[in-house]
Design an enzyme around this catalytic site. Structure first.
Site, mmCIF file in Angstrom:
data_model
loop_
_atom_site.group_PDB
_atom_site.id
_atom_site.type_symbol
_atom_site.label_atom_id
_atom_site.label_comp_id
_atom_site.label_asym_id
_atom_site.label_seq_id
_atom_site.Cartn_x
_atom_site.Cartn_y
_atom_site.Cartn_z
ATOM 1 N N ASP A 103 40.674 -67.324 -8.733
ATOM 2 C CA ASP A 103 39.703 -68.197 -8.118
ATOM 3 C C ASP A 103 39.865 -69.653 -8.575
ATOM 4 O O ASP A 103 40.623 -69.947 -9.511
ATOM 5 C CB ASP A 103 38.267 -67.673 -8.222
ATOM 6 C CG ASP A 103 37.870 -67.235 -9.601
ATOM 7 O OD1 ASP A 103 37.379 -66.105 -9.735
ATOM 8 O OD2 ASP A 103 38.045 -68.041 -10.536
HETATM 9 N N1 URA Z 1 38.545 -62.391 -12.501
HETATM 10 C C1 URA Z 1 37.861 -63.501 -12.159
HETATM 11 O O1 URA Z 1 36.674 -63.580 -12.377
HETATM 12 N N2 URA Z 1 38.528 -64.509 -11.587
HETATM 13 C C2 URA Z 1 39.853 -64.474 -11.334
HETATM 14 O O2 URA Z 1 40.410 -65.419 -10.801
HETATM 15 C C3 URA Z 1 40.545 -63.301 -11.690
HETATM 16 C C4 URA Z 1 39.869 -62.279 -12.275
#
Ligand code: URA
Length: 237
Positions: A103
């Protein structure tokens, strides 16, 4: 295309190493030695050899890892023209795409390929490939709370499978704690949601490993082509 890019893209070695080899005389184009890394290559017709072995043309599969910085969206294109991870691999090829996602605010290891089969194998939940993250969280969670994360907790996208969670350190001011977290699922914002359920929100999240592949000391924003050994190890998982 520039000679050193053509060779590096085929996965033989990093661009820097390829340049060095070209200057050292390890490369021929159509049988003639070429010592200039920027020598132009016609990808359709030229035949390139690196240390006596033919370099396979660009239509070959590409696999690479990027150290994604925070602030880049994992998508091939963004309608609002925000920075995307594609901006960081733009000099390479526009036929590759990210394998899975991190993310916006998460940094670290992100794979790219143009090999749909490879992406499918890595992403399919049945393969349960482990991914490791370093999560800095607010406060100092109690051991009982960490034990709950290890067993599985309910987050908006469902119940999480058992996870490996190891406390690494508490910050000097005692206001945050770092954990190493290993999961094999890809639920939406999974690690952030897991810590949210125990009321210790994630401040910073970095992915450091996917299966056999470690981020190592690749600088933030940089990428490197995977070696064929690294690709086969990932496919054997
Ligand atoms: N878990 C998350 O919260 N974000 C990521 O990008 C990957 C795993």
């Amino acid at each position: 295309m520039r000679l050193e890019k053509y060779i590096a893209t085929s996965g033989i070695a990093s661009r820097r190493a390829v340049k060095k080899s070209i200057r050292a005389g390890a490369v021929t184009v159509n049988g003639e030695p070429v010592l200039v890394p920027g020598h132009p290559i016609d990808v359709e017709t030229d035949s390139v050899e690196f240390e006596g072995k033919r370099v396979e043309p660009l239509t070959e599969r590409i696999y690479l890892m990027l150290n994604k910085p925070a602030g880049y969206i994992t998508t091939r294109s963004d309608q609002r023209e925000r920075p995307t991870v594609m901006d960081l691999v733009a000099d390479l090829s526009d036929t590759i795409y990210p394998v899975g996602r991190l993310d916006l605010e998460t940094d670290g290891l992100l794979l790219f390929t143009n090999d749909g089969n490879f992406a499918y194998r890595l992403l399919h939940p049945s393969h349960e490939i482990e991914k490791t993250y370093i999560a800095w969280v607010q406060g100092v969670p109690h051991d009982d709370a960490i034990q709950r994360l290890r067993q599985g907790v309910t987050i908006p996208s469902g119940k999480t499978a058992p996870a490996k969670v190891k406390r690494l350190k508490i910050s000097r001011d005692g206001k945050s704690t770092a954990f190493e977290v290993t999961i094999h699922e890809g639920k939406k914002r999974q690690v952030r949601m897991m810590f949210k359920t125990i009321k210790h929100p994630v401040i910073r999240l970095r992915r450091t490993r996917i299966g056999t592949l470690k981020l190592g000391n690749l600088p933030s924003g940089a990428y490197r082509i995977l070696t064929s050994e690294e690709v086969s190890e990932l496919l054997m998982l």
